[in-house]
Structures are given as structure tokens and as C-alpha cells.
Scaffold this motif. Sequence first.
Motif, PDB file in Angstrom:
ATOM      1  N   HIS A   6       0.840  -1.191   0.000  1.00  0.00           N
ATOM      2  CA  HIS A   6       0.000   0.000   0.000  1.00  0.00           C
ATOM      3  C   HIS A   6       0.876   1.242   0.000  1.00  0.00           C
ATOM      4  N   ASN A  80      -9.707  -1.311  -7.767  1.00  0.00           N
ATOM      5  CA  ASN A  80     -10.030  -2.053  -6.540  1.00  0.00           C
ATOM      6  C   ASN A  80      -8.793  -2.541  -5.813  1.00  0.00           C
ATOM      7  N   ASN A  81      -8.983  -2.823  -4.539  1.00  0.00           N
ATOM      8  CA  ASN A  81      -8.017  -3.578  -3.752  1.00  0.00           C
ATOM      9  C   ASN A  81      -8.671  -4.904  -3.397  1.00  0.00           C
ATOM     10  N   PHE A  82      -8.098  -5.994  -3.888  1.00  0.00           N
ATOM     11  CA  PHE A  82      -8.601  -7.333  -3.561  1.00  0.00           C
ATOM     12  C   PHE A  82      -7.420  -8.246  -3.876  1.00  0.00           C
ATOM     13  N   TYR A  83      -6.541  -8.387  -2.855  1.00  0.00           N
ATOM     14  CA  TYR A  83      -5.247  -9.027  -3.077  1.00  0.00           C
ATOM     15  C   TYR A  83      -5.367 -10.492  -3.483  1.00  0.00           C
ATOM     16  N   GLU A  84      -6.513 -11.107  -3.231  1.00  0.00           N
ATOM     17  CA  GLU A  84      -6.727 -12.487  -3.673  1.00  0.00           C
ATOM     18  C   GLU A  84      -6.660 -12.576  -5.201  1.00  0.00           C
ATOM     19  N   PHE A 136     -16.198   6.534   0.928  1.00  0.00           N
ATOM     20  CA  PHE A 136     -15.211   5.473   1.099  1.00  0.00           C
ATOM     21  C   PHE A 136     -13.835   6.132   1.105  1.00  0.00           C
ATOM     22  N   CYS A 138      -9.799   5.303   1.383  1.00  0.00           N
ATOM     23  CA  CYS A 138      -8.766   4.271   1.439  1.00  0.00           C
ATOM     24  C   CYS A 138      -7.583   4.786   2.256  1.00  0.00           C
ATOM     25  N   THR A 173     -12.517 -14.316   4.887  1.00  0.00           N
ATOM     26  CA  THR A 173     -12.779 -14.413   3.435  1.00  0.00           C
ATOM     27  C   THR A 173     -12.566 -15.852   2.981  1.00  0.00           C
ATOM     28  N   TYR A 192      -7.831 -13.929   4.195  1.00  0.00           N
ATOM     29  CA  TYR A 192      -7.966 -12.561   4.705  1.00  0.00           C
ATOM     30  C   TYR A 192      -8.930 -12.581   5.887  1.00  0.00           C
ATOM     31  N   ASN A 221     -15.564  -6.542  -6.385  1.00  0.00           N
ATOM     32  CA  ASN A 221     -15.989  -5.733  -5.236  1.00  0.00           C
ATOM     33  C   ASN A 221     -16.393  -6.579  -4.036  1.00  0.00           C
ATOM     34  N   ARG A 226     -20.024  -8.655   1.516  1.00  0.00           N
ATOM     35  CA  ARG A 226     -18.853  -7.979   2.085  1.00  0.00           C
ATOM     36  C   ARG A 226     -19.283  -6.956   3.127  1.00  0.00           C
ATOM     37  N   GLY A 234     -10.545   1.787   4.187  1.00  0.00           N
ATOM     38  CA  GLY A 234     -11.122   0.763   3.302  1.00  0.00           C
ATOM     39  C   GLY A 234     -10.778  -0.670   3.634  1.00  0.00           C
ATOM     40  N   PHE A 235      -9.567  -0.906   4.180  1.00  0.00           N
ATOM     41  CA  PHE A 235      -9.172  -2.315   4.334  1.00  0.00           C
ATOM     42  C   PHE A 235      -9.961  -3.057   5.401  1.00  0.00           C
ATOM     43  N   ASN A 237     -13.024  -3.288   5.289  1.00  0.00           N
ATOM     44  CA  ASN A 237     -14.230  -3.742   4.574  1.00  0.00           C
ATOM     45  C   ASN A 237     -13.983  -5.085   3.891  1.00  0.00           C
ATOM     46  N   LYS A 239     -14.039  -8.628   2.108  1.00  0.00           N
ATOM     47  CA  LYS A 239     -14.864  -9.077   0.972  1.00  0.00           C
ATOM     48  C   LYS A 239     -15.099 -10.597   1.000  1.00  0.00           C
TER      49      LYS A 239
HETATM   50  N1  MTE Z   1     -10.997  -8.047   1.399  1.00  0.00           N
HETATM   51  C1  MTE Z   1     -10.259  -9.104   0.993  1.00  0.00           C
HETATM   52  N2  MTE Z   1     -10.729 -10.318   1.187  1.00  0.00           N
HETATM   53  N3  MTE Z   1      -9.062  -8.952   0.377  1.00  0.00           N
HETATM   54  C2  MTE Z   1      -8.513  -7.717   0.167  1.00  0.00           C
HETATM   55  O1  MTE Z   1      -7.391  -7.623  -0.377  1.00  0.00           O
HETATM   56  N4  MTE Z   1      -8.767  -5.314   0.440  1.00  0.00           N
HETATM   57  C3  MTE Z   1      -9.285  -4.299   1.358  1.00  0.00           C
HETATM   58  C4  MTE Z   1     -10.818  -4.351   1.457  1.00  0.00           C
HETATM   59  N5  MTE Z   1     -11.267  -5.727   1.592  1.00  0.00           N
HETATM   60  C5  MTE Z   1      -9.249  -6.585   0.595  1.00  0.00           C
HETATM   61  C6  MTE Z   1     -10.519  -6.796   1.186  1.00  0.00           C
HETATM   62  C7  MTE Z   1      -8.871  -2.963   0.974  1.00  0.00           C
HETATM   63  S1  MTE Z   1      -7.223  -2.614   1.204  1.00  0.00           S
HETATM   64  C8  MTE Z   1      -9.730  -2.038   0.467  1.00  0.00           C
HETATM   65  S2  MTE Z   1      -9.217  -0.443   0.226  1.00  0.00           S
HETATM   66  C9  MTE Z   1     -11.123  -2.392   0.128  1.00  0.00           C
HETATM   67  O2  MTE Z   1     -11.391  -3.771   0.292  1.00  0.00           O
HETATM   68  C10 MTE Z   1     -11.385  -2.048  -1.329  1.00  0.00           C
HETATM   69  O3  MTE Z   1     -12.719  -2.284  -1.687  1.00  0.00           O
HETATM   70  P1  MTE Z   1     -13.197  -1.987  -3.188  1.00  0.00           P
HETATM   71  O4  MTE Z   1     -12.221  -2.627  -4.099  1.00  0.00           O
HETATM   72  O5  MTE Z   1     -14.572  -2.556  -3.334  1.00  0.00           O
HETATM   73  O6  MTE Z   1     -13.183  -0.516  -3.354  1.00  0.00           O
END
Ligand code: MTE
Length: 322
Positions: A6, A80-84, A136, A138, A173, A192, A221, A226, A234-235, A237, A239
Amino acid sequence: MRISRHKPEDCACIRPSEITAEATYLNRRDVLKAAVATGLITSASGSIQAANSQSLVTVKNPSFSVSDKPNAYDEITNYNNFYEFGTSKEDPAQHSGAFKPKPWSVKIGGECEVKGSFTLEDILKPHSLEERIYRFRCVEAWSMVIPWVGFPLKDLLGRFKPTSKAKYVAFKTIMRPSEMPGQRFHTLDWPYVEGLRMDEATHPLSLMAVGLYGKTLPNQNGAPLRLVVPWKYGFKNIKSIVEINFVEKQPPSSWNIANPDEYGFYSNVNPTVDHPRWSQARERRIGASAGLFNARQETLMFNGYEAQVASLYKDMDLRRNF
Ligand code: MTE
């Protein structure tokens, strides 16, 4: 796949000229829908993912909405951020096509009377869906405004009858490396995980989101379920949730495990407490509304939700509990 951390420089990679206005997007979406229907398109990309989303019946909730102009659907689903699915902002839209959010079930356990595995349909059944427009923010110092569809997390948690020992709620997650290419790399400790204190989780602003812009969540998303906690970075939140546990002790959270000096458990948006590597005093609103000069705006305490949530932290040192 690019492995990165980040950092605010990541945010500088989207230019206003790259952003599609909502009207243009809607047209494109109609074209895409027609193409998918006629079998012209079979591969999955971010926009096609979005076209596959289904419409939801929702009621607008103005008392939990801000009047800021929402970001375009294309912006919300392509940055988006969704490291998976990878570490760059474009990866989730590009690499989440193989992910299957159906069928889905969520395991409930810990300090509660009602436990077990519940299908997504079980989870959704008693709840009516609201549209709430939330800010939102971040941790990387950019922000958006998003019309979420969901229902109060409090209503869901109440159904499982948490006991007096339930002081926190822990979320997990799904772990599915075959469909989530990012999980094949050790960028974070998978799966996560995230957590909230019970009074945070049951605050009326905490939302269990299942859609955005009136449609089911696209994979990137966090489909199909989520968290959205708008006064936190944001992190928090998390997903694609598959497990919710009521616990007595503060649960672990993925970014805190990865780097405890930079990401605390609370992670409340706070312009007076800097991230060790950059200031959190200002933010850049993603998209056309950011203006020609990409102007930054002042970040508000608790992301503008101070009147509603400050009392949750009234006796706490927010510099120590960051
Ligand atoms: N949830 C999971 N499972 N994996 C992730 O990498 N990233 C987080 C969060 N939830 C993340 C996650 C981060 S760093 C952010 S900023 C938000 O999701 C981004 O949500 P968005 O992509 O819907 O805007």
C-alpha cells in the motif's frame, strides 16, 4: 503479477482521461449485455463481470446517505483492492472472472446460541435491501463515493443470538486459490481476516453489502457478501465473507498481521494521525469529480461520520488505538 505494498503513489496511476462517464458506461453495458446474451463474448473481464450482475429490489435510505456525487460504476468496479486477485488496482477486475460466488454459504460460530452453516439465500431472506450512499476513504489517501446495496449488519448478527461473552466479531474471506490467483502467492497470510468490536459491528452505519448501483456485487468488489464500515479505512471492509465468529478477545486482522506498525485494529479515518509513511490529512477523490487538477480535499474526522460514531471512542486515545 506485481507484488507491491500500500502506498499513495499507487493512487496516481488513474487519470481523469481514463475514466468513463456513467452515461457512456451504461451504453457500453447495454452493448455488453447484448453481446453476452448472443454469445458474442465469453471471456470474463471487469466490465463483463459487471454486466453479469443481477438487478436487486432496493429502497433508498436517505437518512444514511451522503449528498456527495457518487463515483461512476466503471470507476468503482475497475479500481479495486482485492489481493486475492493480485496487488494492482486493475488486477481484481481483470483476474476475478473465474471466481464463482454461487452457490455460497457462511459459517456462523463462537459465542452465540444459533450456529451453523447458512446459505446466501438463508442469510438474505428476512432482510429488505437498502441503497445507502457512503463515503469510502482508502488508507492510501484516495476516496470514492459508493451507492451500496445491503442491510444493517446488526440485523444479521442479532439473528444468531450472541451471548454476553461476545465482545468482538471476527470475519473471514473464502480460501479458494484455484479461482483466486493472488492466493497462490504469500502477499498476505491467507485467508484474509478482519474484526470489529461488538458495538462497532452493531452500529446502524455498519452495512452487510450485497450489491452496488442496484445490482449484485461484481466479483472484484467482494461478491457475494462484504462488509462496509464507512468511518474506517477501506481495508476493514472485508470481501467475499464465508465465516463469522463471535469472540471474547480482539481478533486478528490481515493488514495488522502484515504490518502492525502501519495498520492498527481500529483503523478509524483520522486526519490527525498520520500513517508512518504519509499524511492522512488530505485525500484525492477518484474520478471526474476530482477536477482537472486532481485537487486534494481535506479528510474529515471519521470520514465525515463523526456525529454518529465519535461516542464509540469517547474514552480512548486514538493515537495509541490507531
Ligand atoms: N478483502 C479481501 N478479502 N481482500 C482484500 O485484499 N482489500 C481491502 C478491502 N477488503 C481486501 C478486502 C482494501 S485494502 C480495500 S481499500 C477495500 O477492500 C477495497 O474495496 P473496493 O475494491 O470494493 O473498493
